[in-house]
Design a protein around this motif. Structure first.
Motif, short mmCIF file in Angstrom:
data_model
loop_
_atom_site.label_atom_id
_atom_site.label_comp_id
_atom_site.label_asym_id
_atom_site.label_seq_id
_atom_site.Cartn_x
_atom_site.Cartn_y
_atom_site.Cartn_z
N CYS A 149 -6.09 1.40 3.43
CA CYS A 149 -6.76 2.68 3.20
C CYS A 149 -6.81 3.61 4.42
O CYS A 149 -7.59 4.57 4.43
CB CYS A 149 -8.16 2.46 2.64
SG CYS A 149 -8.18 1.56 1.07
N LYS A 150 -5.96 3.33 5.41
CA LYS A 150 -5.84 4.26 6.52
C LYS A 150 -4.95 5.44 6.08
O LYS A 150 -4.52 5.51 4.94
CB LYS A 150 -5.26 3.57 7.76
CG LYS A 150 -6.13 2.43 8.27
CD LYS A 150 -7.55 2.87 8.55
CE LYS A 150 -8.42 1.72 9.02
NZ LYS A 150 -9.83 2.11 9.21
N PHE A 151 -4.68 6.35 7.00
CA PHE A 151 -3.97 7.58 6.64
C PHE A 151 -2.61 7.68 7.35
O PHE A 151 -2.52 7.43 8.55
CB PHE A 151 -4.82 8.80 6.98
CG PHE A 151 -6.09 8.85 6.19
CD1 PHE A 151 -6.14 9.50 4.96
CD2 PHE A 151 -7.25 8.24 6.66
CE1 PHE A 151 -7.31 9.53 4.22
CE2 PHE A 151 -8.43 8.27 5.93
CZ PHE A 151 -8.46 8.92 4.70
N VAL A 152 -1.59 8.03 6.58
CA VAL A 152 -0.26 8.27 7.12
C VAL A 152 -0.13 9.77 7.40
O VAL A 152 -0.39 10.59 6.52
CB VAL A 152 0.83 7.84 6.13
CG1 VAL A 152 2.21 8.25 6.64
CG2 VAL A 152 0.78 6.34 5.90
N VAL A 153 0.24 10.12 8.61
CA VAL A 153 0.40 11.53 8.99
C VAL A 153 1.84 11.76 9.45
O VAL A 153 2.36 11.01 10.28
CB VAL A 153 -0.58 11.92 10.11
CG1 VAL A 153 -0.39 13.39 10.49
CG2 VAL A 153 -2.02 11.69 9.66
N LEU A 154 2.46 12.78 8.90
CA LEU A 154 3.82 13.17 9.29
C LEU A 154 3.75 14.35 10.25
O LEU A 154 2.96 15.28 10.07
CB LEU A 154 4.64 13.56 8.06
CG LEU A 154 4.78 12.53 6.94
CD1 LEU A 154 5.71 13.07 5.86
CD2 LEU A 154 5.30 11.21 7.47
N GLN A 166 -3.27 8.97 2.00
CA GLN A 166 -4.02 7.74 2.25
C GLN A 166 -3.31 6.54 1.65
O GLN A 166 -2.80 6.59 0.53
CB GLN A 166 -5.42 7.84 1.65
CG GLN A 166 -6.32 6.66 1.99
CD GLN A 166 -7.74 6.82 1.48
OE1 GLN A 166 -7.98 7.54 0.52
NE2 GLN A 166 -8.70 6.17 2.12
N LEU A 167 -3.28 5.45 2.41
CA LEU A 167 -2.64 4.22 1.97
C LEU A 167 -3.54 3.49 0.98
O LEU A 167 -4.59 2.97 1.35
CB LEU A 167 -2.35 3.31 3.17
CG LEU A 167 -1.18 3.75 4.06
CD1 LEU A 167 -1.22 2.98 5.37
CD2 LEU A 167 0.15 3.54 3.35
N VAL A 168 -3.12 3.45 -0.27
CA VAL A 168 -3.92 2.82 -1.32
C VAL A 168 -3.17 1.60 -1.85
O VAL A 168 -2.00 1.69 -2.23
CB VAL A 168 -4.19 3.82 -2.47
CG1 VAL A 168 -5.03 3.17 -3.56
CG2 VAL A 168 -4.88 5.07 -1.94
N GLY A 171 -9.80 7.53 9.98
CA GLY A 171 -10.46 8.76 9.58
C GLY A 171 -11.14 8.65 8.23
O GLY A 171 -11.13 7.59 7.60
N LYS A 172 -11.73 9.76 7.81
CA LYS A 172 -12.43 9.80 6.53
C LYS A 172 -11.59 10.44 5.43
O LYS A 172 -11.76 10.14 4.25
CB LYS A 172 -13.75 10.57 6.69
CG LYS A 172 -14.73 9.91 7.64
CD LYS A 172 -16.00 10.73 7.78
CE LYS A 172 -16.99 10.07 8.74
NZ LYS A 172 -18.24 10.89 8.90
N SER A 173 -10.71 11.35 5.81
CA SER A 173 -9.83 12.02 4.86
C SER A 173 -8.71 12.69 5.65
O SER A 173 -8.73 12.71 6.89
CB SER A 173 -10.60 13.06 4.05
OG SER A 173 -10.98 14.15 4.87
N MET A 187 0.86 -1.18 0.00
CA MET A 187 0.00 0.00 0.00
C MET A 187 0.90 1.23 0.00
O MET A 187 1.94 1.23 0.66
CB MET A 187 -0.89 0.01 1.25
CG MET A 187 -1.82 -1.17 1.37
SD MET A 187 -2.75 -1.15 2.94
CE MET A 187 -1.50 -1.75 4.08
N GLU A 188 0.49 2.26 -0.72
CA GLU A 188 1.33 3.46 -0.79
C GLU A 188 0.50 4.73 -0.62
O GLU A 188 -0.60 4.83 -1.15
CB GLU A 188 2.08 3.51 -2.12
CG GLU A 188 3.08 4.66 -2.20
CD GLU A 188 3.96 4.57 -3.44
OE1 GLU A 188 4.01 5.55 -4.21
OE2 GLU A 188 4.61 3.52 -3.63
N ALA A 189 1.05 5.67 0.13
CA ALA A 189 0.40 6.96 0.35
C ALA A 189 1.25 8.06 -0.27
O ALA A 189 2.45 8.16 0.03
CB ALA A 189 0.22 7.21 1.84
N ALA A 190 0.65 8.85 -1.12
CA ALA A 190 1.32 10.03 -1.67
C ALA A 190 1.15 11.16 -0.67
O ALA A 190 0.03 11.55 -0.34
CB ALA A 190 0.71 10.40 -3.02
#
Length: 214
Positions: free
Chosen positions: A163-168, A206-208, A110-112, A60-63
């Motif tokens: 599909c979770k979210f990566v936050v820096l 988002q991890l897609v 989360g949702k976005s 899975m990859e998050a941009a």
């Protein structure tokens, strides 16, 4: 006696010819198997083989895109994949905080990216694994670039993290900012130090999965 020996030799010869013919038929059958038959045979052989590896889930990859105005040019990517049930995070960051060795990376529900929930984990001890102390950090150079990888366990398998979210986050300012000394010689805490002590969310993605399904 001679006739019996001749009959015995003839029977032996006939049996040998029959064996060779049958074996040749098997070889010819193998040579002329259709592509679909060969593929099915290969699959059956693979399934029946002991110790065969299960098919791995795609990475899975998050941009990463900036959050807020502090790092408007922040970019890069973060990927998660599983190897032998180990969760591995790879990252490549550009235009982030400079020379940061305490910038953390956190997985969120989360949702976005504009509507994040809580850090996403379910560990046995209830401790958040996404901390610098537990190794969930990205380390940047003097140009604000970072690249690396590490293993981590948030208590969830592939499908749950999908599909979770990566936050820096930027660096937490643990050093108390000190201004000039007061009249009694004691150093005073600079203004805004408490406000700046909390790390800020600076990037998100988002991890897609590779198949694009979320």
């Amino acid at each position: 006696m001679k006739v019996s020996s001749f009959i015995l030799l003839l029977a032996t010869a006939i049996m040998s010819v029959s064996s060779v013919t049958a074996e040749g038929a098997k070889v010819r059958r193998k040579e002329f198997m259709s592509p679909s038959e060969l593929e099915n045979k290969r699959k059956l052989s693979h399934k029946s083989g002991k110790g065969s590896k299960k098919e791995e889930d795609p990475p899975m990859e998050a941009a990463i895109a900036p959050l807020g105005d502090d790092y408007e040019d922040l970019g890069g990517w973060v990927s998660i994949e599983y190897k032998d049930d180990d969760m591995i995070i790879d990252y490549s960051i550009k235009d982030g905080p400079k020379r940061c060795d305490k910038c953390k990376l956190v997985l969120y529900d989360g949702k976005s990216c504009d509507d994040l929930g809580d850090p996403f984990f379910d560990t046995e001890d209830g401790e958040n694994p996404f901390t610098v102390g537990k190794g969930s950090a990205y380390i940047t150079n003097k140009k604000g670039r970072a690249a690396g990888h590490y293993k981590i366990d948030n208590g969830y398998k592939y499908k749950k993290n999908k599909c979770k979210f990566v936050v820096l986050f930027d660096k937490k300012d643990d050093d108390r900012r000190l201004s000039s000394r007061s009249g009694d010689g004691k150093r005073q805490l600079g203004k805004g130090s408490k406000k700046d002590s909390k790390p800020k969310e600076i990037g998100c993605g988002q991890l897609v999965p590779e198949d694009g399904e979320c």
